[in-house]
Design a protein around this motif. Sequence first.
Motif, PDB file in Angstrom:
ATOM      1  N   SER A 127       0.829  -1.201   0.000  1.00 39.10           N
ATOM      2  CA  SER A 127       0.000   0.000   0.000  1.00 39.10           C
ATOM      3  C   SER A 127       0.866   1.255   0.000  1.00 39.10           C
ATOM      4  CB  SER A 127      -0.934  -0.009   1.207  1.00 39.10           C
ATOM      5  OG  SER A 127      -0.190  -0.146   2.394  1.00 39.10           O
ATOM      6  N   LEU A 128       2.034   1.203   0.654  1.00 41.34           N
ATOM      7  CA  LEU A 128       2.909   2.368   0.684  1.00 41.34           C
ATOM      8  C   LEU A 128       3.404   2.706  -0.720  1.00 41.34           C
ATOM      9  CD1 LEU A 128       4.344   4.503   2.406  1.00 41.34           C
ATOM     10  CD2 LEU A 128       6.219   2.890   2.705  1.00 41.34           C
ATOM     11  N   LEU A 129       3.804   1.687  -1.477  1.00 40.24           N
ATOM     12  CA  LEU A 129       4.275   1.928  -2.844  1.00 40.24           C
ATOM     13  C   LEU A 129       3.145   2.470  -3.720  1.00 40.24           C
ATOM     14  CD1 LEU A 129       6.513  -1.212  -3.424  1.00 40.24           C
ATOM     15  CD2 LEU A 129       7.257   1.130  -3.088  1.00 40.24           C
ATOM     16  N   ASN A 130       1.945   1.931  -3.543  1.00 34.75           N
ATOM     17  CA  ASN A 130       0.808   2.436  -4.317  1.00 34.75           C
ATOM     18  C   ASN A 130       0.547   3.906  -3.994  1.00 34.75           C
ATOM     19  OD1 ASN A 130       0.400   0.003  -5.586  1.00 34.75           O
ATOM     20  ND2 ASN A 130      -1.080  -0.723  -4.079  1.00 34.75           N
ATOM     21  N   LEU A 131       0.640   4.260  -2.726  1.00 31.93           N
ATOM     22  CA  LEU A 131       0.432   5.653  -2.343  1.00 31.93           C
ATOM     23  C   LEU A 131       1.507   6.558  -2.935  1.00 31.93           C
ATOM     24  CD1 LEU A 131      -0.626   5.392   1.399  1.00 31.93           C
ATOM     25  CD2 LEU A 131      -2.019   6.169  -0.518  1.00 31.93           C
ATOM     26  N   LEU A 132       2.737   6.070  -2.961  1.00 32.73           N
ATOM     27  CA  LEU A 132       3.812   6.869  -3.554  1.00 32.73           C
ATOM     28  C   LEU A 132       3.575   7.068  -5.043  1.00 32.73           C
ATOM     29  CD1 LEU A 132       6.966   5.438  -1.796  1.00 32.73           C
ATOM     30  CD2 LEU A 132       6.136   7.772  -1.653  1.00 32.73           C
ATOM     31  N   ASP A 133       3.078   6.024  -5.709  1.00 34.41           N
ATOM     32  CA  ASP A 133       2.806   6.135  -7.142  1.00 34.41           C
ATOM     33  C   ASP A 133       1.661   7.108  -7.418  1.00 34.41           C
ATOM     34  OD1 ASP A 133       4.786   4.378  -7.859  1.00 34.41           O
ATOM     35  OD2 ASP A 133       3.464   2.631  -7.888  1.00 34.41           O
ATOM     36  N   GLN A 134       0.640   7.069  -6.566  1.00 33.23           N
ATOM     37  CA  GLN A 134      -0.559   7.880  -6.803  1.00 33.23           C
ATOM     38  C   GLN A 134      -0.384   9.332  -6.376  1.00 33.23           C
ATOM     39  OE1 GLN A 134      -3.632   5.788  -4.740  1.00 33.23           O
ATOM     40  NE2 GLN A 134      -3.428   3.961  -6.009  1.00 33.23           N
ATOM     41  N   SER A 135       0.383   9.550  -5.336  1.00 33.84           N
ATOM     42  CA  SER A 135       0.513  10.919  -4.818  1.00 33.84           C
ATOM     43  C   SER A 135       1.849  11.501  -5.246  1.00 33.84           C
ATOM     44  CB  SER A 135       0.389  10.911  -3.294  1.00 33.84           C
ATOM     45  OG  SER A 135       1.313  10.017  -2.730  1.00 33.84           O
ATOM     46  N   GLN A 136       1.794  12.638  -5.858  1.00 39.37           N
ATOM     47  CA  GLN A 136       3.016  13.250  -6.394  1.00 39.37           C
ATOM     48  C   GLN A 136       3.580  14.326  -5.480  1.00 39.37           C
ATOM     49  OE1 GLN A 136       4.551  11.959  -9.107  1.00 39.37           O
ATOM     50  NE2 GLN A 136       2.947  10.439  -8.859  1.00 39.37           N
ATOM     51  N   THR A 137       2.917  14.572  -4.351  1.00 33.25           N
ATOM     52  CA  THR A 137       3.406  15.584  -3.416  1.00 33.25           C
ATOM     53  C   THR A 137       3.356  15.022  -1.998  1.00 33.25           C
ATOM     54  OG1 THR A 137       1.238  16.545  -2.982  1.00 33.25           O
ATOM     55  CG2 THR A 137       2.470  17.437  -4.863  1.00 33.25           C
ATOM     56  N   PRO A 138       4.164  15.561  -1.102  1.00 31.01           N
ATOM     57  CA  PRO A 138       4.108  15.122   0.293  1.00 31.01           C
ATOM     58  C   PRO A 138       2.726  15.327   0.903  1.00 31.01           C
ATOM     59  CG  PRO A 138       6.050  16.469  -0.066  1.00 31.01           C
ATOM     60  CD  PRO A 138       5.245  16.531  -1.323  1.00 31.01           C
ATOM     61  N   LYS A 139       2.085  16.451   0.564  1.00 29.42           N
ATOM     62  CA  LYS A 139       0.753  16.750   1.118  1.00 29.42           C
ATOM     63  C   LYS A 139      -0.256  15.681   0.691  1.00 29.42           C
ATOM     64  CE  LYS A 139      -2.542  20.516   1.580  1.00 29.42           C
ATOM     65  NZ  LYS A 139      -2.875  21.884   1.208  1.00 29.42           N
ATOM     66  N   ALA A 140      -0.234  15.308  -0.576  1.00 28.14           N
ATOM     67  CA  ALA A 140      -1.157  14.287  -1.074  1.00 28.14           C
ATOM     68  C   ALA A 140      -0.854  12.936  -0.442  1.00 28.14           C
ATOM     69  CB  ALA A 140      -1.077  14.200  -2.600  1.00 28.14           C
ATOM     70  N   PHE A 141       0.433  12.632  -0.293  1.00 32.55           N
ATOM     71  CA  PHE A 141       0.837  11.352   0.329  1.00 32.55           C
ATOM     72  C   PHE A 141       0.339  11.273   1.764  1.00 32.55           C
ATOM     73  CE2 PHE A 141       4.086   9.244   2.995  1.00 32.55           C
ATOM     74  CZ  PHE A 141       3.999   7.961   2.491  1.00 32.55           C
ATOM     75  N   CYS A 142       0.574  12.334   2.543  1.00 34.73           N
ATOM     76  CA  CYS A 142       0.156  12.337   3.949  1.00 34.73           C
ATOM     77  C   CYS A 142      -1.363  12.305   4.084  1.00 34.73           C
ATOM     78  CB  CYS A 142       0.735  13.546   4.667  1.00 34.73           C
ATOM     79  SG  CYS A 142       2.548  13.521   4.750  1.00 34.73           S
ATOM     80  N   ALA A 143      -2.048  13.014   3.204  1.00 40.90           N
ATOM     81  CA  ALA A 143      -3.517  12.999   3.239  1.00 40.90           C
ATOM     82  C   ALA A 143      -4.042  11.611   2.909  1.00 40.90           C
ATOM     83  CB  ALA A 143      -4.078  14.027   2.255  1.00 40.90           C
ATOM     84  N   ALA A 144      -3.419  10.950   1.926  1.00 38.78           N
ATOM     85  CA  ALA A 144      -3.866   9.599   1.544  1.00 38.78           C
ATOM     86  C   ALA A 144      -3.642   8.613   2.683  1.00 38.78           C
ATOM     87  CB  ALA A 144      -3.114   9.145   0.291  1.00 38.78           C
ATOM     88  N   ILE A 145      -2.519   8.714   3.370  1.00 37.30           N
ATOM     89  CA  ILE A 145      -2.261   7.820   4.495  1.00 37.30           C
ATOM     90  C   ILE A 145      -3.243   8.094   5.626  1.00 37.30           C
ATOM     91  CG2 ILE A 145      -0.620   7.426   6.389  1.00 37.30           C
ATOM     92  CD1 ILE A 145       1.474   6.931   4.476  1.00 37.30           C
ATOM     93  N   LYS A 146      -3.517   9.379   5.885  1.00 35.36           N
ATOM     94  CA  LYS A 146      -4.421   9.752   6.968  1.00 35.36           C
ATOM     95  C   LYS A 146      -5.818   9.192   6.726  1.00 35.36           C
ATOM     96  CE  LYS A 146      -5.976  13.768   9.558  1.00 35.36           C
ATOM     97  NZ  LYS A 146      -5.918  15.224   9.674  1.00 35.36           N
ATOM     98  N   HIS A 147      -6.256   9.188   5.493  1.00 35.02           N
ATOM     99  CA  HIS A 147      -7.603   8.724   5.176  1.00 35.02           C
ATOM    100  C   HIS A 147      -7.660   7.250   4.827  1.00 35.02           C
ATOM    101  CE1 HIS A 147      -9.034  12.759   5.542  1.00 35.02           C
ATOM    102  NE2 HIS A 147      -8.188  13.181   4.607  1.00 35.02           N
ATOM    103  N   GLY A 148      -6.504   6.574   4.914  1.00 34.60           N
ATOM    104  CA  GLY A 148      -6.465   5.131   4.690  1.00 34.60           C
ATOM    105  C   GLY A 148      -6.682   4.716   3.251  1.00 34.60           C
ATOM    106  N   SER A 149      -6.355   5.591   2.328  1.00 33.93           N
ATOM    107  CA  SER A 149      -6.537   5.269   0.898  1.00 33.93           C
ATOM    108  C   SER A 149      -5.463   4.334   0.419  1.00 33.93           C
ATOM    109  CB  SER A 149      -6.496   6.544   0.068  1.00 33.93           C
ATOM    110  OG  SER A 149      -7.532   7.406   0.479  1.00 33.93           O
TER     111      SER A 149
END
Length: 149
Positions: A127-149
Amino acid sequence: MSDHAVFGKVWAIMLKKSKYWEEKAIKQESPRALYQTPLYTMVLSRSFNGVKATNGYYCPELSNAAHQYIGITSTSTHDGLIESAKLGNIMAMYTVMCHFSVYKVNRHLLFRQLKTRLDYKNYGPSSLLNLLDQSQTPKAFCAAIKHGS
């Protein structure tokens, strides 16, 4: 009460051994030690805040060992985690980037380091790699982790 004293003495022995190895690891700039030791220090500080080393709960040895462990690192928790992140600890990068008010850290640089440190071949699908692929900014990455995406 004697059970508490025995339990406290066992914990004191474990803390003393842990202190010895953590100090060695920190001197060798181990990213893991620089990440975990501040966290353990925070927990122990909360548990033993205001308790004098000579007057512990049921066991003065435990209180003394905890106070000695708390004194391992001279840097703040924040600085220890930042140093660990700079040395490549992935959990420290995530913690600093997403959970701290980052006053001396370039989030974009940490995010790029996180992307380059993760070896896709060794990590496989996660899931971490998928989040890195999907989010291109630190803000998007942190928001995605916070919301469990």
